[in-house]
Design a protein around this motif. Structure first.
Motif, PDB file in Angstrom:
ATOM      1  N   GLY A  22       0.782  -1.223   0.000  1.00  0.00           N
ATOM      2  CA  GLY A  22       0.000   0.000   0.000  1.00  0.00           C
ATOM      3  C   GLY A  22       0.815   1.274   0.000  1.00  0.00           C
ATOM      4  O   GLY A  22       0.514   2.214  -0.714  1.00  0.00           O
ATOM      5  N   SER A  23       1.864   1.328   0.813  1.00  0.00           N
ATOM      6  CA  SER A  23       2.572   2.597   0.949  1.00  0.00           C
ATOM      7  C   SER A  23       4.076   2.508   0.741  1.00  0.00           C
ATOM      8  O   SER A  23       4.763   3.501   0.888  1.00  0.00           O
ATOM      9  N   ALA A  36      -7.352   9.452   2.892  1.00  0.00           N
ATOM     10  CA  ALA A  36      -8.246   8.796   1.934  1.00  0.00           C
ATOM     11  C   ALA A  36      -9.670   9.295   2.146  1.00  0.00           C
ATOM     12  O   ALA A  36     -10.075   9.591   3.262  1.00  0.00           O
ATOM     13  N   LEU A  48      -6.935  -2.759   2.072  1.00  0.00           N
ATOM     14  CA  LEU A  48      -5.983  -1.751   2.521  1.00  0.00           C
ATOM     15  C   LEU A  48      -6.098  -0.557   1.590  1.00  0.00           C
ATOM     16  O   LEU A  48      -6.087  -0.713   0.368  1.00  0.00           O
ATOM     17  N   ILE A  49      -6.205   0.627   2.180  1.00  0.00           N
ATOM     18  CA  ILE A  49      -6.378   1.834   1.383  1.00  0.00           C
ATOM     19  C   ILE A  49      -5.277   2.814   1.776  1.00  0.00           C
ATOM     20  O   ILE A  49      -5.141   3.154   2.950  1.00  0.00           O
ATOM     21  N   ALA A  50      -4.506   3.270   0.798  1.00  0.00           N
ATOM     22  CA  ALA A  50      -3.424   4.200   1.106  1.00  0.00           C
ATOM     23  C   ALA A  50      -3.914   5.643   1.012  1.00  0.00           C
ATOM     24  O   ALA A  50      -5.035   5.899   0.577  1.00  0.00           O
ATOM     25  N   SER A  51      -3.060   6.571   1.406  1.00  0.00           N
ATOM     26  CA  SER A  51      -3.474   7.974   1.437  1.00  0.00           C
ATOM     27  C   SER A  51      -3.698   8.499   0.024  1.00  0.00           C
ATOM     28  O   SER A  51      -3.145   7.991  -0.948  1.00  0.00           O
ATOM     29  N   CYS A  95      -6.336   8.316  -1.756  1.00  0.00           N
ATOM     30  CA  CYS A  95      -7.359   7.619  -2.541  1.00  0.00           C
ATOM     31  C   CYS A  95      -8.702   8.329  -2.413  1.00  0.00           C
ATOM     32  O   CYS A  95      -9.017   8.901  -1.366  1.00  0.00           O
ATOM     33  N   LYS A 135      -3.187   7.312  -3.932  1.00  0.00           N
ATOM     34  CA  LYS A 135      -3.780   8.202  -4.919  1.00  0.00           C
ATOM     35  C   LYS A 135      -4.540   7.465  -6.009  1.00  0.00           C
ATOM     36  O   LYS A 135      -4.437   7.814  -7.181  1.00  0.00           O
TER      37      LYS A 135
END
Lengths: 372, 424
Positions: free
Chosen positions: A32-33, A280, A292-295, A297, A311
């Motif tokens: 994710g990051s 996000a 999992l969600i990264a910043s 998004c 993103k």
């Protein structure tokens, strides 16, 4: 400051298929990051190794961009620092790096100039956390010439893409086979080595004189019976990114709460370049489960069992399932994505359908983003 | 000799007492905002985005969080060999040592800092507002008008104008008169508390007014410049600008970020807001969760439901918990099955399981009805709320609370629990 570090990050692997078109494996996005090399770099920094060389060769642009400042990993000190060595033409050499040993040999002055007694060698394509000082203590205690960090793979795992070792009761390595078709052991080499610096210089110079360029076949295997080569078994998480399947699985492993706790919450933490993206955003219609969600998004629809890197924009009425969406992907409305890895900076048109039916599908799309 | 065309002086020493328990332990500029930011990130990012690389940050009230957040300025690219960010706390002098007694007094006490950069212009900022502004455009305006002082202003609805400092300017934007919170405003141009001074004018005014007690820009320095015939101009700004001085406006400004296309858009590429991010990992959303109309920071783990809320980084929302219309800051943990409705929960709080926050009819707050209103539950940082309690609206909690603090497990609307050792 007993050791310096070398990270081998020049490699490509055709089994990564189209994913390696763009970048070296060490620059592959993970979890994710992060980028793959963040793990080796953070381990070095967290083990208080202050001088680290990264050897690059294949498609290094993305990697160099990631390493544009060493401050994210706490390097950039007056003592030591992060050194990136691309192959260069010199008065007495006009070759690319012909192998891992040659890559180190061509930078032998880096090894000669330092004063630290030991060298830790690792690769940029492994996901793991390790305090190298523990291995170093073991290396010193065993009076080893070379220590190879090994791992027992679960029974039934195909080990034919690894170096396979057998050790005696004293952990001395008695057999070492590189990528055997049939193996008699499920203990593999993780590609993490500790060698005395002077010993390494001597072996590299001798191999070079004999036109031998590979660290594993020309040094480890050749010197196996002459030098004291010991195995150190690691028990924690370790994963090697070399195939599309292993890349997919490694990312999916982060959906497991134990893996997340180990890498994200437990000290020491893995560092990476900071991107300054906003939090996000989940709009009306977002329906996110086990993901999992990264910043950065922005999500407007259904996401399930997936990893969204930084993103990613997900339009309305989409379904994203069992997929990995790399950085900065734009997904138009009404799109269905299942069992896919979507390459970074892709722009997916609205009303499209992508599904990996037998295995993982790699999606590469170069549509114009602002024409949609 | 070092020479900087314009340096910025950022006033960050205020408590922001109208934020109640939120600023019990931190200065207002260090209060979290918008999921991952702190209020001071906005003026600091504006500075670097406007090409200002020398910023003095004046601190006084509870500076620890500010100091550790700013550090040497790495997140804003303000770690410079020449200039960069400097924290300026009050200090002891051989005679006449004092705290910063007013905004202009604070600047005056740092005369040596400003002199060392030999500036042409000094930009005065406050660390209290949420906005994006190109100070270079304002400087161009200042130069074009051969101004001595330029005051950033923005049009406000005339019915609200009596809450602000109002300037009255002619068609050329030259200021003729000021009114501080006028009853019958004659203009709707409100001062935003952002000034550009030509250095010589500022220096002269600060020395002239140095014996004024509580010397303040709005009350003393600007009127002094005006009376002495200096050229004062009003620069009109028309973008988003929000004063987050009260719990209500703070809550509202956060909630506005959730809109489909927010008026204040953090997702724009060309004017990034920078902050110190020590939590960089992605957030996890569990199989059972429902998240809608929310923004969520890095590294949070969401096992419950989140609606219409702003969640900071490193937050855990337990299974079956429901968060609605709330702000939850960095590192706070919400227990399983807890319901949170219209609350502001500050950093590193532990909220127990099966609790209900924000229920029942509103009642005026008994400690300070002016601060704790808007129907909000406000919980200060490092607080603990035990399992299973029920908490009404317009309430405030600070410190480690236990079951015994809640008569029959209930904190009625309008009540307050401030544990010993915590002052508000």
């Amino acid at each position: 400051m007993k050791a310096i570090g070398i990270i081998l990050a020049g490699g490509n692997n055709s089994r990564m298929q189209e994913l390696s078109n763009k970048r070296a494996i060490a620059a592959m996005p993970i979890g994710g990051s992060y980028r793959s090399i963040d793990f080796a770099l953070s381990n070095m920094s967290n083990s208080h190794i202050q001088t680290v060389a990264v050897l690059t060769q294949y498609s290094a642009r993305s990697l160099n961009e990631h390493l544009s400042s060493s401050k994210w990993w706490n390097f950039g000190r007056k003592q030591g620092g992060l050194f990136v060595f691309n192959p260069t033409v010199t008065v007495d050499n006009s070759w690319w790096y012909r192998g891992t040993a040659d890559a180190m040999y061509q930078n032998i002055n880096f090894l000669k100039k330092r004063h630290e007694p030991y060298v830790i060698i690792t690769s940029g394509d492994c996901v793991y956390k390790m305090d190298y000082n523990e291995v170093l203590d073991y290396h010193i205690e065993k009076k080893a010439d070379i220590t190879v960090v090994c791992k027992d793979m679960p029974a039934g795992v195909d080990v034919s893409r690894f170096g396979v070792v057998r050790m005696n009761e004293d952990s001395k390595i008695i057999e070492f086979e590189e990528k055997p078709m049939v193996s008699r052991s499920n203990t593999i080499s993780t590609g993490i080595y500790i060698v005395r610096r002077r010993q390494l210089i001597e072996m590299l110079e001798r191999s070079a004189a004999e036109d031998r360029w590979d660290f594993v076949t020309d040094i480890l295997i050749r010197y196996k019976n002459m030098k004291q080569i010991y195995g150190y078994k690691m028990k924690e998480y370790w994963s090697n990114i070399a195939t599309v399947e292993s890349y997919y699985q490694t990312n999916m492993d982060f959906l497991n709460p134990d893996v997340r706790k180990y890498f994200f919450r437990d000290d020491p933490k893995i560092c990476s370049k900071v991107d300054d993206l906003p939090p996000a955003k989940y709009n009306v219609g977002s329906d996110v489960h086990n993901s999992l969600i990264a910043s950065g998004c922005i999500i407007n629809s259904k996401v399930e069992n997936s990893v969204l890197f930084k993103k990613v924009f997900v339009g309305k009425n989409c379904v994203i399932k069992n997929s990995i969406i790399l950085n900065d992907v734009y997904i138009g409305d009404n799109t269905h994505i299942e069992n896919c890895i979507v390459e970074s900076r892709d722009t997916l048109k609205a009303n499209t359908y992508y599904c990996g039916d037998n295995g993982i599908k790699i999606v590469l799309e170069n549509n114009q983003r602002y024409m949609l | 000799m070092i020479k900087k065309e314009m340096i910025a002086m950022l006033l960050a020493g205020g408590q922001g007492s109208r934020l109640g328990v939120l600023t019990a332990k931190v200065a207002k500029p260090a209060v979290a905002f918008g999921g991952k930011y702190r209020i001071i990130d906005f003026p600091l990012s504006n500075c670097i985005n406007s090409g200002i690389d020398t910023v003095g940050v004046l601190t006084q009230y509870q500076p620890l969080r500010l100091n550790s957040h700013i550090g040497i300025g790495i997140p804003w690219d303000l770690d410079r060999n020449n200039g960069g960010v400097t924290i300026l706390p009050p200090y002891e002098k051989s005679n006449n040592s004092e705290w910063y007694t007013g905004t202009a007094n604070a600047i005056f006490q740092n005369m040596n800092y400003m002199e060392s950069y030999n500036p042409e212009y000094v930009l005065i900022l406050s660390g209290d507002h949420i906005y994006k502004m190109d100070y270079e455009v304002m400087l161009d305006f200042h130069k074009e008008n051969h101004a001595d002082v330029t005051i950033a202003t923005m049009p406000v609805p005339i019915e609200e104008a009596s809450r602000f400092g109002i300037v009255i300017a002619d068609d050329d934007k030259r200021i003729h008169e000021f009114e501080e919170k006028p009853e019958h405003p004659r203009s709707n141009l409100a001062s935003m508390g952002i000034y550009i001074f030509s250095w010589k004018v500022l220096k002269e005014a600060l020395y002239a007014m140095k014996d004024q007690s509580g010397c303040d820009f709005g009350k003393h320095i600007i009127p002094y410049c005006h009376e002495n015939g200096k050229r004062l101009f009003a620069y009109e700004y028309n973008g988003y600008w929000k004063d987050v001085g009260t719990l209500g406006s703070y809550w509202e400004a956060n909630m506005e970020l959730i809109d489909l296309i927010p008026e204040f858009n953090l997702y724009e590429e060309y004017w990034k807001i920078y902050t110190k991010s020590d939590i960089i990992e992605p957030q996890y959303v569990s199989a059972e969760s429902v998240i809608e109309k929310s923004i969520i920071g890095e590294g949070s783990e969401i096992y419950g439901d989140v609606h219409n809320s702003v969640i900071g980084p490193g937050v855990t929302v337990g299974k079956g918990a429901v968060i609605r219309d709330s702000i939850i800051m960095r590192g706070t943990q919400i227990g399983d099955g807890t319901t949170v409705d219209k609350a502001i929960i500050a950093e590193n709080c532990q909220i127990g399981s099966g609790a209900v926050l924000g229920v029942g009819e509103e009642a005026p707050n008994k400690l300070n009805a002016g601060i704790y209103s808007f129907g909000l539950v406000t919980i200060g940082e490092d607080s603990t709320v035990p399992d299973g309690v029920t908490i009404g609206r317009n309430t405030a909690i600070s410190g480690v609370t236990v079951k015994e603090d809640y008569p029959d497990g209930v904190l009625e609307s309008g009540e307050v629990i401030i544990k010993a050792g915590d002052s508000v």
